[in-house]
Design a protein around this motif. Structure first.
Motif, PDB file in Angstrom:
ATOM      1  N   PRO A  81      -1.354   4.043  -2.374  1.00 49.61           N
ATOM      2  CA  PRO A  81      -2.449   3.404  -3.099  1.00 49.61           C
ATOM      3  C   PRO A  81      -3.804   3.939  -2.618  1.00 49.61           C
ATOM      4  N   THR A  82      -4.723   4.058  -3.544  1.00 53.61           N
ATOM      5  CA  THR A  82      -6.070   4.476  -3.164  1.00 53.61           C
ATOM      6  C   THR A  82      -6.746   3.342  -2.396  1.00 53.61           C
ATOM      7  N   ASN A  83      -7.809   3.679  -1.694  1.00 48.07           N
ATOM      8  CA  ASN A  83      -8.567   2.666  -0.960  1.00 48.07           C
ATOM      9  C   ASN A  83      -9.057   1.569  -1.905  1.00 48.07           C
ATOM     10  N   LYS A  84      -9.500   1.973  -3.083  1.00 49.74           N
ATOM     11  CA  LYS A  84      -9.993   1.015  -4.070  1.00 49.74           C
ATOM     12  C   LYS A  84      -8.898   0.021  -4.456  1.00 49.74           C
ATOM     13  N   ALA A  85      -7.669   0.501  -4.620  1.00 48.85           N
ATOM     14  CA  ALA A  85      -6.544  -0.374  -4.986  1.00 48.85           C
ATOM     15  C   ALA A  85      -6.230  -1.364  -3.864  1.00 48.85           C
ATOM     16  N   VAL A 174       0.806   0.496 -13.137  1.00 44.15           N
ATOM     17  CA  VAL A 174       0.136   1.302 -12.113  1.00 44.15           C
ATOM     18  C   VAL A 174       0.327   2.777 -12.457  1.00 44.15           C
ATOM     19  N   ARG A 175      -0.786   3.510 -12.491  1.00 44.45           N
ATOM     20  CA  ARG A 175      -0.741   4.920 -12.861  1.00 44.45           C
ATOM     21  C   ARG A 175      -0.724   5.819 -11.632  1.00 44.45           C
ATOM     22  N   ILE A 176      -0.063   6.952 -11.776  1.00 48.12           N
ATOM     23  CA  ILE A 176      -0.116   7.996 -10.757  1.00 48.12           C
ATOM     24  C   ILE A 176      -1.330   8.859 -11.114  1.00 48.12           C
ATOM     25  N   ILE A 177      -2.246   9.023 -10.161  1.00 46.12           N
ATOM     26  CA  ILE A 177      -3.483   9.762 -10.459  1.00 46.12           C
ATOM     27  C   ILE A 177      -3.558  11.110  -9.744  1.00 46.12           C
ATOM     28  N   GLY A 178      -2.563  11.399  -8.916  1.00 46.63           N
ATOM     29  CA  GLY A 178      -2.544  12.688  -8.232  1.00 46.63           C
ATOM     30  C   GLY A 178      -1.229  12.907  -7.521  1.00 46.63           C
ATOM     31  N   MET A 179      -0.931  14.164  -7.230  1.00 44.17           N
ATOM     32  CA  MET A 179       0.314  14.506  -6.556  1.00 44.17           C
ATOM     33  C   MET A 179       0.050  15.660  -5.603  1.00 44.17           C
ATOM     34  N   LYS A 180       0.610  15.549  -4.404  1.00 43.64           N
ATOM     35  CA  LYS A 180       0.516  16.625  -3.419  1.00 43.64           C
ATOM     36  C   LYS A 180       1.885  16.818  -2.795  1.00 43.64           C
ATOM     37  N   GLU A 181       2.268  18.077  -2.630  1.00 43.54           N
ATOM     38  CA  GLU A 181       3.565  18.387  -2.044  1.00 43.54           C
ATOM     39  C   GLU A 181       3.407  18.744  -0.573  1.00 43.54           C
ATOM     40  N   ALA A 182       4.389  18.327   0.212  1.00 44.00           N
ATOM     41  CA  ALA A 182       4.431  18.632   1.640  1.00 44.00           C
ATOM     42  C   ALA A 182       5.774  19.270   1.948  1.00 44.00           C
ATOM     43  N   GLN A 183       5.921  19.773   3.149  1.00 37.57           N
ATOM     44  CA  GLN A 183       7.202  20.380   3.512  1.00 37.57           C
ATOM     45  C   GLN A 183       8.291  19.333   3.688  1.00 37.57           C
ATOM     46  N   ASN A 184       7.917  18.070   3.854  1.00 41.84           N
ATOM     47  CA  ASN A 184       8.915  17.024   4.054  1.00 41.84           C
ATOM     48  C   ASN A 184       8.787  15.886   3.046  1.00 41.84           C
ATOM     49  N   GLY A 185       8.180  16.166   1.894  1.00 39.78           N
ATOM     50  CA  GLY A 185       8.103  15.126   0.889  1.00 39.78           C
ATOM     51  C   GLY A 185       7.020  15.366  -0.136  1.00 39.78           C
ATOM     52  N   VAL A 186       6.813  14.328  -0.938  1.00 41.01           N
ATOM     53  CA  VAL A 186       5.791  14.360  -1.982  1.00 41.01           C
ATOM     54  C   VAL A 186       4.958  13.099  -1.847  1.00 41.01           C
ATOM     55  N   LEU A 187       3.671  13.284  -2.017  1.00 42.07           N
ATOM     56  CA  LEU A 187       2.735  12.168  -1.949  1.00 42.07           C
ATOM     57  C   LEU A 187       2.154  11.973  -3.352  1.00 42.07           C
ATOM     58  N   TYR A 188       2.339  10.782  -3.917  1.00 37.04           N
ATOM     59  CA  TYR A 188       1.749  10.441  -5.213  1.00 37.04           C
ATOM     60  C   TYR A 188       0.637   9.429  -4.960  1.00 37.04           C
ATOM     61  N   LEU A 189      -0.584   9.744  -5.368  1.00 36.95           N
ATOM     62  CA  LEU A 189      -1.685   8.797  -5.286  1.00 36.95           C
ATOM     63  C   LEU A 189      -1.588   7.873  -6.492  1.00 36.95           C
ATOM     64  N   ILE A 190      -1.670   6.573  -6.248  1.00 37.77           N
ATOM     65  CA  ILE A 190      -1.547   5.608  -7.334  1.00 37.77           C
ATOM     66  C   ILE A 190      -2.794   4.707  -7.387  1.00 37.77           C
ATOM     67  N   ASP A 191      -3.118   4.236  -8.591  1.00 35.28           N
ATOM     68  CA  ASP A 191      -4.332   3.430  -8.752  1.00 35.28           C
ATOM     69  C   ASP A 191      -4.080   1.926  -8.601  1.00 35.28           C
ATOM     70  N   GLY A 192      -2.953   1.572  -8.056  1.00 36.95           N
ATOM     71  CA  GLY A 192      -2.608   0.179  -7.778  1.00 36.95           C
ATOM     72  C   GLY A 192      -1.708   0.149  -6.556  1.00 36.95           C
ATOM     73  N   THR A 193      -0.986  -0.936  -6.380  1.00 38.16           N
ATOM     74  CA  THR A 193      -0.068  -1.019  -5.246  1.00 38.16           C
ATOM     75  C   THR A 193       1.301  -1.451  -5.729  1.00 38.16           C
ATOM     76  N   VAL A 194       2.295  -1.181  -4.918  1.00 38.71           N
ATOM     77  CA  VAL A 194       3.656  -1.669  -5.174  1.00 38.71           C
ATOM     78  C   VAL A 194       3.738  -3.050  -4.536  1.00 38.71           C
ATOM     79  N   VAL A 195       4.193  -4.022  -5.303  1.00 38.65           N
ATOM     80  CA  VAL A 195       4.304  -5.386  -4.793  1.00 38.65           C
ATOM     81  C   VAL A 195       5.636  -5.517  -4.049  1.00 38.65           C
ATOM     82  N   PRO A 196       5.579  -5.815  -2.742  1.00 37.79           N
ATOM     83  CA  PRO A 196       6.834  -5.957  -1.993  1.00 37.79           C
ATOM     84  C   PRO A 196       7.592  -7.223  -2.388  1.00 37.79           C
ATOM     85  N   ASN A 197       8.885  -7.242  -2.072  1.00 34.77           N
ATOM     86  CA  ASN A 197       9.698  -8.454  -2.315  1.00 34.77           C
ATOM     87  C   ASN A 197       9.279  -9.537  -1.352  1.00 34.77           C
TER      88      ASN A 197
END
Length: 197
Positions: A81-85, A174-197
């Protein structure tokens, strides 16, 4: 004048004494050391430099999960999630969900333990421990939080040549607003948050 005469007289003795006490160390064999280099940064590297996601990474560093962000032996898909989210949340991640019954007289230790559990729960709800494919939306993936699934739904009327991450939304729109690839995964920037159980 006297000082210079005194130094001229004493200096040769001091120098010869120091030469006699020196230990000669044999030269080390020459080896060529090459530093480890990688063509891609790790997830930890990406999170460190991604200023728009610094609040999420600050919470993540409070957990043991963050040590795995630099490991090459795991693969994570992180929904960051972005800081704003995060700032828009009514209850911050360390506060957790609103308690059903207010508790008066909670000790500082109990409050600290509760905050740590809440942060761990919130951070792990944003991490999918595998590679994902968004082209098959609607599709759900299990997160590191027990029993928590994140569902990706297709966005109608989107350009077909757009990246696949732009063609989906998460739960609650919640929208994905960016994506960055790493050697050990993928980072998706989102404009909201995932609500935990």
């Amino acid at each position: 004048m006297r000082l210079s005469l005194l130094l001229a007289f004493i200096l040769p003795f001091a120098v010869s004494a120091s030469f006699q006490e020196q230990i000669i160390i044999p030269p080390m064999p020459q080896t060529i050391a090459s530093p480890f280099t990688s063509s891609q940064p790790t997830l930890a590297d990406l999170l460190t430099i991604e200023s728009s996601a610094s609040i999420y990474y600050s919470y993540a560093r409070e957990t043991e999960l963050s040590s795995r962000f630099s490991s090459e032996s795991v693969w994570f898909t992180i929904l960051v999630p972005t800081n704003k989210a995060v700032m828009a949340l009514a209850h911050k991640p360390h506060q957790g969900p609103e308690p059903v019954e207010p508790r008066i007289g909670i000790s500082e230790q109990e409050l600290d333990e509760s905050s740590k559990r809440n942060v761990e729960r919130w951070v792990s709800a944003h991490i999918i421990p595998s590679r994902i494919s968004l082209s098959d939306a609607p599709v759900s993936y299990e997160t590191l939080q027990d029993g928590k699934l994140v569902t990706f739904n297709p966005v109608p009327n989107i350009m077909p040549d757009s990246p696949e991450w732009m063609r989906v939304t998460l739960e609650d729109g919640v929208r994905i607003i960016g994506m960055k690839e790493a050697q050990n995964g993928v980072l998706y920037l989102i404009d909201g948050t995932v609500v935990p159980n």
